[in-house]
Design an enzyme around this catalytic site. Structure first.
Site, PDB file in Angstrom:
ATOM      1  N   ARG A  22      11.150   2.241   2.381  1.00 19.45           N
ATOM      2  CA  ARG A  22      12.047   1.397   1.593  1.00 19.45           C
ATOM      3  C   ARG A  22      13.372   2.126   1.478  1.00 19.45           C
ATOM      4  O   ARG A  22      13.427   3.354   1.355  1.00 19.45           O
ATOM      5  CB  ARG A  22      11.468   1.113   0.197  1.00 19.45           C
ATOM      6  CG  ARG A  22      10.279   0.156   0.211  1.00 19.45           C
ATOM      7  CD  ARG A  22      10.691  -1.256   0.637  1.00 19.45           C
ATOM      8  NE  ARG A  22       9.586  -2.208   0.619  1.00 19.45           N
ATOM      9  CZ  ARG A  22       8.830  -2.503   1.656  1.00 19.45           C
ATOM     10  NH1 ARG A  22       9.058  -1.888   2.824  1.00 19.45           N
ATOM     11  NH2 ARG A  22       7.865  -3.394   1.573  1.00 19.45           N
ATOM     12  N   HIS A  27      15.234  -3.762   9.650  1.00 20.02           N
ATOM     13  CA  HIS A  27      13.922  -3.888   9.011  1.00 20.02           C
ATOM     14  C   HIS A  27      12.940  -4.615   9.946  1.00 20.02           C
ATOM     15  O   HIS A  27      12.314  -5.611   9.589  1.00 20.02           O
ATOM     16  CB  HIS A  27      14.033  -4.632   7.680  1.00 20.02           C
ATOM     17  CG  HIS A  27      12.903  -4.314   6.739  1.00 20.02           C
ATOM     18  ND1 HIS A  27      13.041  -4.360   5.369  1.00 20.02           N
ATOM     19  CD2 HIS A  27      11.611  -3.961   6.961  1.00 20.02           C
ATOM     20  CE1 HIS A  27      11.889  -4.047   4.792  1.00 20.02           C
ATOM     21  NE2 HIS A  27      11.011  -3.800   5.749  1.00 20.02           N
ATOM     22  N   GLU A  80      19.538  -5.008   1.288  1.00 22.31           N
ATOM     23  CA  GLU A  80      19.349  -5.709   2.557  1.00 22.31           C
ATOM     24  C   GLU A  80      19.686  -7.188   2.400  1.00 22.31           C
ATOM     25  O   GLU A  80      19.372  -7.785   1.371  1.00 22.31           O
ATOM     26  CB  GLU A  80      17.898  -5.546   3.034  1.00 22.31           C
ATOM     27  CG  GLU A  80      17.544  -4.087   3.346  1.00 22.31           C
ATOM     28  CD  GLU A  80      16.140  -3.929   3.930  1.00 22.31           C
ATOM     29  OE1 GLU A  80      15.507  -4.954   4.274  1.00 22.31           O
ATOM     30  OE2 GLU A  80      15.674  -2.797   4.042  1.00 22.31           O
TER      31      GLU A  80
END
Length: 324
Positions: free
Chosen positions: A237, A285, A266
């Site tokens: 993360r 991601h 994000e």
């Protein structure tokens, strides 16, 4: 039972395919499956739900779901759902850890090799049609994983698979885990040893869940401890790293580079300085993506649904207080 399937995002890749929901309806025709594709639809449909197959249940959703007994996340990370009311509620939570372990571990190896072999330089010179052989040789810039020291922070299913691959390449691997225990050829130590291990690592890989203890785990102090010319990789993360401190550490020239698949916010802002850095690999991601992701996630849920029906222990239980 009524099961609400609420797996949606502004990005299509994180929205469950209709075919997977249809397959669940066929396999469990005795239950009612209700699909929700927004927070508003979830709120309107969760009231009668006994089960939620979802990675996004908010405080408002929980308050509107008096019958809810179990939540299964299609992802490994569940931190966003662990607000105080959820932790206190009798709702059981499970996740899909293990589904993406192999693909994330392979991603870590790929980006580490890219940085250690200076492939971004090769790609820049390719675009310029420049034969840059002397640039690679002059700085003795090519390094190998064989003989390197890798530090894996977080030794769950992802960290364990990552450690296995590093070891296969001939690296010496140390893992950090809250409850250390021997794992084959990997030395595993507790979180209190992080500062002891950082100065010795050629590669630092973050695979730990985001909790109160791991948020900003890597800041200016930790980055200053890292070995000169080291590489840092984050597939966990974004909030595990202080991004401003990382940029400053890279500016200093001490680190070889960073490979980041996750970010503090994000999607990564277009004005983030990370985009333009030659020593940073930015991926959006995607380290957990693979061709059978949704099929495997739904298979895990289906197996747990059978266990739930039978009153058997569920696979992949989440310790809501611990955060994973």
């Amino acid at each position: 039972m009524t099961i609400v399937v609420a797996i949606y995002s502004e990005f299509a890749c994180w929205c469950i395919p209709h075919a997977e929901v249809d397959a669940l309806r066929r396999a469990f025709s005795q239950h009612t499956f209700v699909r929700a594709d927004s927070d508003e639809e979830t709120l309107a449909r969760i009231g009668d739900a006994d089960v939620a197959y979802s990675s996004r249940i908010t405080r408002e959703h929980l308050a509107a779901a008096p019958r809810l007994r179990w939540i299964h996340s299609p992802a490994a990370g569940v931190g966003a759902m662990l607000f105080p009311e959820m932790i206190a509620a009798p709702v059981v939570m499970t996740n899909s850890r293990g589904n993406s372990s192999v693909t994330i571990a392979e991603h870590v190896i790929a980006v580490t090799l890219v940085l250690m072999r200076q492939l971004p330089l090769a790609w820049r010179r390719q675009a310029e049609r420049t034969w840059a052989q002397d640039e690679f040789h002059a700085g003795a810039s090519i390094r190998t994983l064989r003989g390197a020291r890798a530090l894996i922070v977080g030794m769950g299913s992802i960290g364990g698979e990552t450690a296995r691959l590093f070891h296969a390449f001939g690296a010496q691997v140390t893992g950090i885990r809250r409850h250390p225990a021997p794992q084959g050829d990997v030395t595993v130590v507790g979180p209190d040893r992080l500062h002891d291990e950082l100065p010795h690592a050629d590669v630092v890989v973050l695979c730990a869940p985001q909790t109160a203890e791991t948020t900003r785990l890597i800041g200016a102090t930790e980055l200053a401890m890292m070995k000169p010319d080291a590489v840092i990789v984050n597939v966990s993360r974004g909030k595990l790293i202080d991004e401003a401190a990382l940029a400053a550490a890279l500016d200093s020239g001490r680190l070889r580079g960073a490979a980041l698949d996750v970010f503090e916010h994000e999607p990564l802002s277009r004005d983030s300085p990370l985009w333009a850095r030659r020593d940073v690999i930015v991926t959006p991601h995607v380290s957990g993506f693979h061709a059978s992701y949704w099929r495997e996630a739904t298979r895990l849920f289906a197996e747990n649904l059978r266990r739930f029906e039978a009153g058997e222990p569920l696979a992949n239980p989440v310790d809501k207080k611990a955060g994973y």
